[in-house]
Design an enzyme around this catalytic site. Sequence first.
Site, mmCIF file in Angstrom:
data_model
loop_
_atom_site.group_PDB
_atom_site.id
_atom_site.type_symbol
_atom_site.label_atom_id
_atom_site.label_comp_id
_atom_site.label_asym_id
_atom_site.label_seq_id
_atom_site.Cartn_x
_atom_site.Cartn_y
_atom_site.Cartn_z
ATOM 1 N N SER A 1 72.548 -16.513 -53.508
ATOM 2 C CA SER A 1 71.925 -17.629 -52.900
ATOM 3 C C SER A 1 71.474 -16.812 -51.316
ATOM 4 O O SER A 1 70.688 -16.051 -51.405
ATOM 5 C CB SER A 1 72.643 -18.775 -52.637
ATOM 6 O OG SER A 1 71.993 -20.001 -52.294
ATOM 7 N N ASP B 1 66.021 -22.353 -61.278
ATOM 8 C CA ASP B 1 66.998 -22.385 -60.320
ATOM 9 C C ASP B 1 67.351 -23.800 -59.654
ATOM 10 O O ASP B 1 66.351 -24.291 -59.084
ATOM 11 C CB ASP B 1 66.706 -21.527 -59.297
ATOM 12 C CG ASP B 1 67.964 -21.212 -58.216
ATOM 13 O OD1 ASP B 1 68.011 -22.168 -57.259
ATOM 14 O OD2 ASP B 1 68.365 -20.147 -58.085
ATOM 15 N N HIS C 1 72.457 -21.822 -60.460
ATOM 16 C CA HIS C 1 72.297 -21.076 -59.234
ATOM 17 C C HIS C 1 73.517 -20.354 -58.854
ATOM 18 O O HIS C 1 74.785 -20.852 -58.676
ATOM 19 C CB HIS C 1 72.157 -22.387 -58.145
ATOM 20 C CG HIS C 1 71.810 -21.735 -56.781
ATOM 21 N ND1 HIS C 1 70.525 -21.067 -56.458
ATOM 22 C CD2 HIS C 1 72.652 -21.781 -55.548
ATOM 23 C CE1 HIS C 1 70.518 -20.594 -55.328
ATOM 24 N NE2 HIS C 1 71.820 -21.077 -54.608
#
Length: 395
Positions: free
Chosen positions: A174, A270, A338
């Site tokens: 991330s 995502d 994610h």
Amino acid sequence: MAYARLGQWLSLLVCLLILLKAESHPVELTLVQSAVAKGAVCLDGSPPAYHFDKGFGAGINNWLVHIEGGGWCKDVESCVERTKNFRGSSTKMEKTISFSGVLGKKQTMNPDFYNWNRIKVRYCDGSSFTGDVEAVDPATNLHFRGGRVFRAIIDDLLAKGMINAKNALLSGCSAGGLASILQCDNFRSLLPAGTNVKCLADAGYFINAKTITGSQQIEAFYSQVVALHGSAKHLPASCTSRLRPGLCFFPQNVIPQLRTPIFLVNAAYDSWQIKNILAPSVADPKGTWKSCKSGIKNCSPAQIQTMQDYRLQFLNVLNGGLTNSPSHGAFIDSCYAHCQIGTQETWMASDSPVVSKTTIAKAVGDWYYNRSPSKKIDCPYPCNPTCKNKEFDSN
């Protein structure tokens, strides 16, 4: 006879306990106290930190540095809020954590990196390790020093043996995945010339896309982050020499100029990007997308089509950046997810997501060691039954 059998059972139990402990051993927090004098500190002024599990055997001179994720703060209020937890202060971080996925130390679960020196860098600056503002407002005591923090941590690891690295991999998830892209060439420059250095970004390829209402929400957000943190000096010069700094927070404007090989792991749908770039709450005041964002199975046909269009936009941007170098690779599954490399079930397990019959772990290992071509792009949703699609609380 009964006592002998009891002894056998006790021995077996002890072996099982030892095995369980070995597989889930805690990795202690290391505070980089020496960084404080350099002004390389978390948002609240506390020292930066990481967790370090030493390599062994053939991996003793191999180093995997993995950067934690956790979003960004774009204004004083949101940064102050982060100082109240581990996102902005090392005083609030867990003293020990367990490693898994790409950081795991079991050979069958992480065959290519299990015996490397494995480090998880804690994220406490709110700028993907790019900030550098000297002044500190005494009213807030906020320190915008992410760029200095990255350098201080790498210097600390070099002093602990990484200066002798034969192989090195900078990875992240991330906001940490974005950091692994933005700091990729810098990381390579800090290691010996003969080291085999590559980078791995998980769920870090955020694209400059418009919302469902056509607004440039994410572009404005990133510009605010970069301006607040003084990030320009720690963003790749190959980008800032061409574009304004805010645009250099987008991987699509950085990766084409990277000199270091990089591998991108990303879900085509995502979940963070769908929730915050495509359909953020500000662009959906009536909450039409609320249920859909909580789980892809809740999406209407029209919403699925919008997400299919987003996937195509994502792939077009991605392909534009990766075609410049055969040393780059990708694993793009069609999951609503994610971050997938730090969790064992998505990194490598009997039921992990696969693309072209290949797990993420195998694809990354094949790319790192140049065993086979490693650009795997999945078919559109809902074609992949192996996906671990995320579900979120819709409240």
